[in-house]
Design a protein around this motif. Structure first.
Motif, mmCIF file in Angstrom:
data_model
loop_
_atom_site.group_PDB
_atom_site.id
_atom_site.type_symbol
_atom_site.label_atom_id
_atom_site.label_comp_id
_atom_site.label_asym_id
_atom_site.label_seq_id
_atom_site.Cartn_x
_atom_site.Cartn_y
_atom_site.Cartn_z
ATOM 1 N N THR A 31 18.310 10.690 -5.411
ATOM 2 C CA THR A 31 17.193 11.065 -4.538
ATOM 3 C C THR A 31 17.501 12.298 -3.693
ATOM 4 O OG1 THR A 31 17.974 9.518 -2.845
ATOM 5 C CG2 THR A 31 16.362 8.693 -4.428
ATOM 6 N N TRP A 79 15.968 16.260 -3.823
ATOM 7 C CA TRP A 79 14.848 16.839 -3.094
ATOM 8 C C TRP A 79 15.298 17.747 -1.956
ATOM 9 C CZ3 TRP A 79 10.145 16.808 -4.965
ATOM 10 C CH2 TRP A 79 9.748 15.796 -5.843
ATOM 11 N N THR A 124 12.974 12.611 -0.129
ATOM 12 C CA THR A 124 14.302 12.008 -0.295
ATOM 13 C C THR A 124 14.262 10.519 0.018
ATOM 14 O OG1 THR A 124 15.387 14.090 0.272
ATOM 15 C CG2 THR A 124 16.692 12.089 0.486
ATOM 16 N N TYR A 171 10.148 9.009 -2.159
ATOM 17 C CA TYR A 171 9.521 9.315 -3.446
ATOM 18 C C TYR A 171 9.786 8.236 -4.502
ATOM 19 C CZ TYR A 171 8.028 11.757 -7.629
ATOM 20 O OH TYR A 171 7.383 12.094 -8.794
ATOM 21 N N GLY A 192 15.129 13.050 -10.663
ATOM 22 C CA GLY A 192 16.477 12.726 -10.216
ATOM 23 C C GLY A 192 17.236 11.897 -11.222
ATOM 24 N N ASP A 206 14.932 17.762 -9.206
ATOM 25 C CA ASP A 206 13.664 17.221 -8.714
ATOM 26 C C ASP A 206 12.491 17.664 -9.572
ATOM 27 O OD1 ASP A 206 13.600 19.880 -8.084
ATOM 28 O OD2 ASP A 206 13.089 19.614 -5.966
ATOM 29 N N TYR A 207 12.738 18.313 -10.694
ATOM 30 C CA TYR A 207 11.631 18.770 -11.533
ATOM 31 C C TYR A 207 11.782 18.376 -13.002
ATOM 32 C CZ TYR A 207 14.933 22.589 -12.534
ATOM 33 O OH TYR A 207 16.042 23.320 -12.885
#
Length: 558
Positions: A137, A140, A151, A154, A167, A535-536
């Motif tokens: 996490t 982010w 963080t 999500y 993640g 994060d993507y």
């Protein structure tokens, strides 16, 4: 004269009819008997047993059928970045299944909950199983940005339940796929009456269900535990479904259990993203389609939605979603799955939202000269470990294999109850023409045989220790983690390293909420270390199809 003609015609018709009857008698119906021996099938007295009711493969939970075909893989249009890593090639992909959406936070939380209940992290033997599956996490966080709300919330907050999970490393995505396979097949057996109702809930570490264990050693399923007690009632875990006990266990020939969930190959992902099934334009077939939707722009040209963005991506510098009150794409970070229209296969978010892991090891060139059918780089062939008494060797609580990744995290590569896998040896590769070793990730592009300095008679180039002769001489740092969690890192300080590409970097496809529209083209390809997360990048699962190419059945004969 007319009477003779009539008689001759009748004789002719008799001969024709007799011939047709003989022809029909020669064409037997082999549904209940063997075409090879003539023996009766599924006879009560004995003989070969098979499932005559088995038809085509059922569609697993969450999946969409993708009919295979040929397509132009790679980028046909202008390439202003000049990457030269996606040159067009003609490929053919077999039919398969793919997740309708990306794997969501809710789906992944179900996986974590199962691990936590079956392998309690409070027990030292299993602590790293749960910890190794947790998404990172902290991806982010940004040194010059405030993202603590993602963080902290999500992954687990219900407001993000149907958002794609991020993640997650490539390794974690593979382990999730393996877990999903076993849970789906476990439910199928229960619904068909082959296992006791509720047996999947009453498990202990080492007693978990594994599809491969059930198929290869059914008596060892659930750790060999014969019965369960629920609500004061004791019942057999494996239910006897026949009077003579010949149908006690499901076998692969019964066609009941589904193939494995897995990550899609790069060719499968790109083919599915393009969604060519709905188009009959020659230029599109030759690779002229730019996005998963029809058209050359990212905005809709339909009357009711004209001007709306068709995917979630970065519009420009400092613009992740548009002006408040009239958002360009309805999201600033990720968006809830199914927020945008599906492509012609019925798949959502094959462009934008999050990029997605695929199964392939990254190489700059797709080697279509060697293979243009189901292309995939990454095969590592294994086999079941066999004990001295000829039985499969199961993983126990004391034999779990843990790996320390390059970032220091510890992950479990197998779970108790699964069959231990070992590399194939010379007994499987001797005199074979289709493969010669277990690990084929660098075949024709990175192994010593494909380097120009390779000489089969020179021992100095034919040893595994000749690291300086690797085609891809990426850094080889070493990391160790002791029992207390302390890391010891030995960095590769060589100044002769020229690349980050090796056998542990994987391809990811599609643009994300962080990417400009350039990356929405399904032909684009990038790579990232398989044990790291961002994060993507998210993922979705696929499943191979067995049997016919089309779900419409056999092609009619003329």
């Amino acid at each position: 004269m007319n009477m003779n003609k009539t008689l001759a015609f009748r004789v002719f018709m008799v001969l024709v009819t007799t011939g047709l009857l003989i022809s029909c008698n020669n064409s037997r119906d082999y549904k209940d008997s063997s075409r090879a021996t003539g023996w009766k099938m599924n006879a009560r007295e004995g003989g070969f047993k098979y499932n005559p009711k088995a038809k085509e493969q059922e569609t697993g939970p969450g999946l969409i059928f993708i009919e295979g075909g040929t397509f132009t893989m790679g980028k046909v249009q202008d390439d202003p970045m000049h990457d030269w890593n996606n040159t067009p090639t003609q490929q053919h992909v077999q039919s398969f299944y793919m997740d309708e959406t990306e794997v969501t936070n809710l789906m992944y939380l179900e996986y974590l909950d199962w691990l936590k209940s079956v392998f309690p992290p409070s027990q030292e033997n299993y602590r790293q199983i749960y910890q190794g599956a947790l998404p990172d996490t902290l991806v982010w966080r940004n040194r010059l940005g405030y993202n603590e709300v993602m963080t902290n919330n999500y992954l687990r907050h219900p407001a993000y339940a149907n958002y794609p999970v991020v993640g997650v490393s490539w390794i974690q995505a593979v382990e999730f796929s393996n877990w999903r396979t076993d849970r789906v097949n476990e439910l199928i057996l229960e619904e068909e009456g082959y296992t006791a109702r509720g047996a999947r809930y009453d498990v202990e570490p080492g007693e978990t269900f594994s599809t491969q264990t059930y198929l290869n050693a059914p008596t060892q399923t659930y750790g060999g535990k014969d019965s369960i007690t629920r609500g004061g009632r004791t019942s057999e875990r494996i239910t006897d479904r026949s009077e003579d006990s010949t149908n006690l266990y499901v076998q692969r020939k019964d066609g009941l259990l589904l193939p494995s969930y897995r990550l899609p190959t790069e060719a499968e992902w790109e083919y599915a993203a393009l969604g060519l099934v709905g188009l009959r334009n020659y230029n599109v077939y030759r690779g002229r389609k730019k996005y998963p939707w029809d058209g050359q722009y990212t905005r809709s040209n339909k009357r009711r939605s004209r001007g709306d963005q068709l995917a979630n991506f970065k519009q420009g510098d400092g613009d992740y979603g548009g002006i408040a009150g009239w958002s360009d794409d309805g999201a600033d970070i990720t968006a809830e799955v199914k927020s945008y229209e599906a492509n012609d296969f019925g798949l959502y978010d094959m462009a934008g939202n999050v990029a997605e892991w695929v199964a392939d090891v990254y190489r700059p060139i797709v080697d279509d000269e060697f293979n243009d059918f189901n292309y995939y780089r990454g095969n590592v062939y294994t086999k079941n470990a066999i004990t001295e008494d000829g039985k499969v060797k199961l993983v126990t609580a004391d034999s779990i294999v843990y790996d320390t990744l390059s970032n220091g995290r510890i992950v479990a590569r197998n779970l108790p109850g699964e069959i231990l896998q070992v590399p194939v040896g010379e007994e499987e590769t001797y005199q074979r023409t289709n493969f010669s070793k277990s690990d084929n990730r660098d075949f024709r592009d990175g192994d010593k045989r494909s380097s120009r300095r390779y000489q089969s008679f020179a021992d100095e180039y034919n040893t595994d220790d000749a690291n300086e002769e690797r085609m891809y001489n990426s850094p080889k740092s070493k990391i160790f983690t002791d029992s207390t969690g302390q890391m010891e890192i030995q960095y590769d300080q060589s100044n002769r390293r020229t690349t980050l590409i090796d056998n542990e970097v994987r391809v990811y496809k599609g643009g994300s909420w962080r990417d400009r529209d350039y990356w929405l083209d399904p032909a684009q390809r990038r790579y990232f270390p398989q044990d790291m997360a961002t994060d993507y990048i998210g993922f979705r699962c696929a499943m191979s199809r067995v049997g016919s190419k089309s779900k419409k059945g056999k092609r009619p004969r003329n």
